[in-house]
Design a protein around this motif. Structure first.
Motif, PDB file in Angstrom:
ATOM      1  N   SER A  73       0.865  -1.163   0.000  1.00  0.00           N
ATOM      2  CA  SER A  73       0.000   0.000   0.000  1.00  0.00           C
ATOM      3  C   SER A  73       0.910   1.224   0.000  1.00  0.00           C
ATOM      4  N   GLU A  96     -14.845  -3.376   3.989  1.00  0.00           N
ATOM      5  CA  GLU A  96     -13.572  -3.438   3.267  1.00  0.00           C
ATOM      6  C   GLU A  96     -12.997  -4.853   3.367  1.00  0.00           C
ATOM      7  N   ASP A  97     -12.248  -5.261   2.363  1.00  0.00           N
ATOM      8  CA  ASP A  97     -11.638  -6.587   2.399  1.00  0.00           C
ATOM      9  C   ASP A  97     -10.573  -6.685   3.488  1.00  0.00           C
ATOM     10  N   ASP A 100      -4.826  -2.535   6.273  1.00  0.00           N
ATOM     11  CA  ASP A 100      -3.383  -2.784   6.364  1.00  0.00           C
ATOM     12  C   ASP A 100      -2.734  -1.545   6.998  1.00  0.00           C
ATOM     13  N   THR A 101      -2.317  -0.588   6.191  1.00  0.00           N
ATOM     14  CA  THR A 101      -1.756   0.633   6.777  1.00  0.00           C
ATOM     15  C   THR A 101      -2.840   1.461   7.469  1.00  0.00           C
ATOM     16  N   GLY A 102      -4.079   1.317   7.017  1.00  0.00           N
ATOM     17  CA  GLY A 102      -5.185   2.118   7.553  1.00  0.00           C
ATOM     18  C   GLY A 102      -5.463   3.364   6.740  1.00  0.00           C
ATOM     19  N   SER A 104      -6.422   3.868   3.580  1.00  0.00           N
ATOM     20  CA  SER A 104      -7.646   3.881   2.758  1.00  0.00           C
ATOM     21  C   SER A 104      -8.874   4.154   3.621  1.00  0.00           C
ATOM     22  N   LYS A 128      -5.093  -6.601   9.466  1.00  0.00           N
ATOM     23  CA  LYS A 128      -3.672  -6.968   9.440  1.00  0.00           C
ATOM     24  C   LYS A 128      -2.879  -5.811  10.047  1.00  0.00           C
ATOM     25  N   LEU A 150      -1.706 -11.300   1.553  1.00  0.00           N
ATOM     26  CA  LEU A 150      -2.793 -12.268   1.466  1.00  0.00           C
ATOM     27  C   LEU A 150      -3.551 -12.132   0.161  1.00  0.00           C
TER      28      LEU A 150
HETATM   29  P1  IMP Z   1      -4.458   0.188   3.546  1.00  0.00           P
HETATM   30  O1  IMP Z   1      -4.887   1.499   2.939  1.00  0.00           O
HETATM   31  O2  IMP Z   1      -2.954   0.048   3.606  1.00  0.00           O
HETATM   32  O3  IMP Z   1      -5.123  -0.123   4.858  1.00  0.00           O
HETATM   33  O4  IMP Z   1      -4.806  -0.953   2.570  1.00  0.00           O
HETATM   34  C1  IMP Z   1      -5.979  -1.127   2.023  1.00  0.00           C
HETATM   35  C2  IMP Z   1      -5.827  -1.794   0.673  1.00  0.00           C
HETATM   36  O5  IMP Z   1      -4.517  -2.303   0.388  1.00  0.00           O
HETATM   37  C3  IMP Z   1      -6.724  -2.975   0.666  1.00  0.00           C
HETATM   38  O6  IMP Z   1      -8.051  -2.612   0.329  1.00  0.00           O
HETATM   39  C4  IMP Z   1      -6.080  -3.838  -0.369  1.00  0.00           C
HETATM   40  O7  IMP Z   1      -6.515  -3.443  -1.655  1.00  0.00           O
HETATM   41  C5  IMP Z   1      -4.609  -3.560  -0.246  1.00  0.00           C
HETATM   42  N1  IMP Z   1      -3.941  -4.580   0.598  1.00  0.00           N
HETATM   43  C6  IMP Z   1      -3.326  -4.396   1.775  1.00  0.00           C
HETATM   44  N2  IMP Z   1      -2.821  -5.543   2.254  1.00  0.00           N
HETATM   45  C7  IMP Z   1      -3.141  -6.491   1.349  1.00  0.00           C
HETATM   46  C8  IMP Z   1      -2.910  -7.921   1.280  1.00  0.00           C
HETATM   47  O8  IMP Z   1      -2.324  -8.584   2.159  1.00  0.00           O
HETATM   48  N3  IMP Z   1      -3.399  -8.522   0.161  1.00  0.00           N
HETATM   49  C9  IMP Z   1      -4.078  -7.887  -0.830  1.00  0.00           C
HETATM   50  N4  IMP Z   1      -4.327  -6.566  -0.789  1.00  0.00           N
HETATM   51  C10 IMP Z   1      -3.858  -5.873   0.291  1.00  0.00           C
END
Ligand code: IMP
Ligand code: MG
Length: 172
Positions: A73, A96-97, A100-102, A104, A128, A150
């Motif tokens: 991300s 949301e699926d 990760d970082t938070g 989004s 995660k 994942l």
């Molecule tokens: P964040 O903004 O880092 O929290 O991440 C959100 C987006 O990153 C998710 O909606 C996914 O599209 C993508 N993402 C983060 N970690 C994974 C992973 O382990 N597998 C697949 N997509 C991920």
């Protein structure tokens, strides 16, 4: 050769989503629920969750884009598709699926905050925490998975593997 290691089975997903749907149906029984799925990844989780809810609800979608490599991300989140339903007075549950970082979900919570919703909560299939950079309250989670990249159950790696029925850790 790509190595896929199953971390959540189909049976565990079915049980986890049913339990979560029961809690949400109870918590929102006298509310006016709108599920807002985050495309593309949430489409499978949202479809399963929505069909197990025992309360009336509406469904809409948003789509965001974050810039970066396929397994990372990145810091910049932009809106690609907005919600179309009016949210004033509604109880909004962002679906949301994975968090990760938070970044989004932090972006989306802020984006939707001015819409006059009565409440705004967050529901994820996978939490995660390993790479969290922004604190986001996660109101409902199915699975806590500490680390790894994942795929499956909506999660992709460069748009591949989304339709796998279980969740796998991918090791390139
Ligand atoms: P964040 O903004 O880092 O929290 O991440 C959100 C987006 O990153 C998710 O909606 C996914 O599209 C993508 N993402 C983060 N970690 C994974 C992973 O382990 N597998 C697949 N997509 C991920
Ligand atoms: Mg996603």
């Amino acid at each position: 050769m790509t190595d896929l290691n199953c971390v959540v089975s189909e049976e565990e997903i079915a049980r986890g989503v049913s339990d979560l749907a029961r809690r949400i149906s109870e918590d929102y029984k006298d509310r006016d629920l709108v599920l807002v799925g985050v495309l593309n990844g949430a489409f499978i989780f949202l479809a399963d969750l929505a069909r197990r809810l025992t309360i009336p609800h509406m469904v809409d979608f948003v789509r965001v884009k974050s810039y970066g490599r396929s397994t990372e991300s990145a810091g910049v989140v932009t809106l690609v598709k907005d919600v179309e339903l009016p949210l004033a007075g509604k109880d909004v549950l962002l679906v949301e699926d994975i968090i990760d970082t938070g970044l989004s979900l932090a972006f989306l919570k802020e984006h939707l905050a001015g819409r006059g919703a009565r409440s705004l909560a967050v529901c994820v299939a996978v939490d995660k925490p390993e790479r969290r950079v922004t604190a986001v309250d996660v109101d409902y989670r199915c699975f806590l998975i500490k680390e790894g990249f994942l795929v499956g159950y909506g999660l992709d790696c460069a748009e591949r593997y989304r339709s796998l029925p279980a969740i796998y850790e991918i090791k390139p």
